[in-house]
Design a protein around this motif. Sequence first.
Motif, PDB file in Angstrom:
ATOM      1  N   VAL A   1      34.593  59.449  39.174  1.00 58.65           N
ATOM      2  CA  VAL A   1      35.487  59.406  38.014  1.00 58.65           C
ATOM      3  C   VAL A   1      34.812  60.050  36.808  1.00 58.65           C
ATOM      4  N   ASP A   2      33.526  59.777  36.642  1.00 65.07           N
ATOM      5  CA  ASP A   2      32.795  60.372  35.517  1.00 65.07           C
ATOM      6  C   ASP A   2      32.762  61.896  35.629  1.00 65.07           C
TER       7      ASP A   2
ATOM      8  N   ASN B   1      43.853  55.771  38.280  1.00 71.10           N
ATOM      9  CA  ASN B   1      43.387  56.647  37.202  1.00 71.10           C
ATOM     10  C   ASN B   1      43.243  55.969  35.847  1.00 71.10           C
ATOM     11  N   ALA B   2      43.336  54.657  35.799  1.00 73.94           N
ATOM     12  CA  ALA B   2      43.258  53.964  34.504  1.00 73.94           C
ATOM     13  C   ALA B   2      41.938  54.257  33.791  1.00 73.94           C
ATOM     14  N   GLU B   3      40.823  54.153  34.501  1.00 75.50           N
ATOM     15  CA  GLU B   3      39.522  54.394  33.884  1.00 75.50           C
ATOM     16  C   GLU B   3      39.390  55.854  33.449  1.00 75.50           C
TER      17      GLU B   3
ATOM     18  N   LEU C   1      41.262  56.468  30.183  1.00 76.08           N
ATOM     19  CA  LEU C   1      40.563  55.950  29.009  1.00 76.08           C
ATOM     20  C   LEU C   1      39.393  56.856  28.619  1.00 76.08           C
ATOM     21  N   GLN C   2      38.717  57.424  29.612  1.00 75.57           N
ATOM     22  CA  GLN C   2      37.571  58.282  29.314  1.00 75.57           C
ATOM     23  C   GLN C   2      37.984  59.612  28.677  1.00 75.57           C
TER      24      GLN C   2
ATOM     25  N   PRO D   1      42.343  47.598  30.260  1.00 76.64           N
ATOM     26  CA  PRO D   1      41.424  46.824  29.413  1.00 76.64           C
ATOM     27  C   PRO D   1      41.995  46.692  27.999  1.00 76.64           C
TER      28      PRO D   1
ATOM     29  N   ARG E   1      39.503  47.930  24.905  1.00 73.94           N
ATOM     30  CA  ARG E   1      39.321  49.381  24.852  1.00 73.94           C
ATOM     31  C   ARG E   1      40.629  50.080  24.486  1.00 73.94           C
ATOM     32  N   SER E   2      41.734  49.571  24.978  1.00 73.62           N
ATOM     33  CA  SER E   2      43.023  50.167  24.646  1.00 73.62           C
ATOM     34  C   SER E   2      43.347  49.966  23.162  1.00 73.62           C
TER      35      SER E   2
END
Length: 271
Positions: A146-147, A172-174, A177-178, A199, A202-203
């Motif tokens: 993902v990173d 794909n949520a993470e 956010l990234q 989250p 964070r959101s």
Amino acid sequence: MPGGFQVPDQDGAGTVEAVGEGVDPGRVGQRVWLWFAARERPWGTAAEYTVVPARQAVPLPDGASFDLGASIGIPAMTAWHCLFADGPVDGPVLVSGGAGAVGNAAIRLAKAAGLTVVSTVSSDEKAAAARDAGADAVVDYRAGSVDDTARAVRAAAPDGVSRVVEVAPASNAELNLQVGAPHLVVAAYADDGEPVPVPGRRSMLGNVAWKFVLVYTIGDRALDAAVAGVSEAVAAGTLVVPPLHRFSLDDVAAAHDAVQQGAVGKVVIDV
């Protein structure tokens, strides 16, 4: 219809053969594209004839083929709503699954609006389809973590994306956010079968809006706006015929099997 007779399929294109009471008789002979043909009625488009409310038979310009008319409907309306239901988009767009019918339309609509578009895909074939639609950058999310995917998206959109047209919100949520810019909007039009890990903190920090879209229930005003937006795109030549998988009317079951098996492009039935 539950427990009753049902001709399937929502989208289509053809020529108006007859009109009902109160409808302009001048519409007979008009070329049209259809949406929601089987919505709460038994007569879908997998047939020689169907009957729809007049507003659901939308004029199709002479320069637009019936193949194109049959390929827009729900996919293009969904793409338009995911992109523009809240007004103009002011930054780059990430389209998840840019080779699919909705994703392909979203890329084309976003590019026509002058936006930078990044698309994630899962194969070389799908990457080619997303590039052909006009994506500025295409990222194969299978190639790394993902990173890694986030870094590739950020390389194309250094300040982050303003909107995501999302086919797999849980997976794909993470990533979203990234890669999101402040005030990111994630518009998810599909469900990949898992709870979406949103989250809260964070959101909140990014003022991220998570939207879940089912075009069937967005309401009449939103539907009319989507139809108008798609019609404008058709007239401008923004939307083109995607790769087609053609079936005869006698092979309707096989056509539906192709959809279920993830055919890249659009499945159409020739009548």
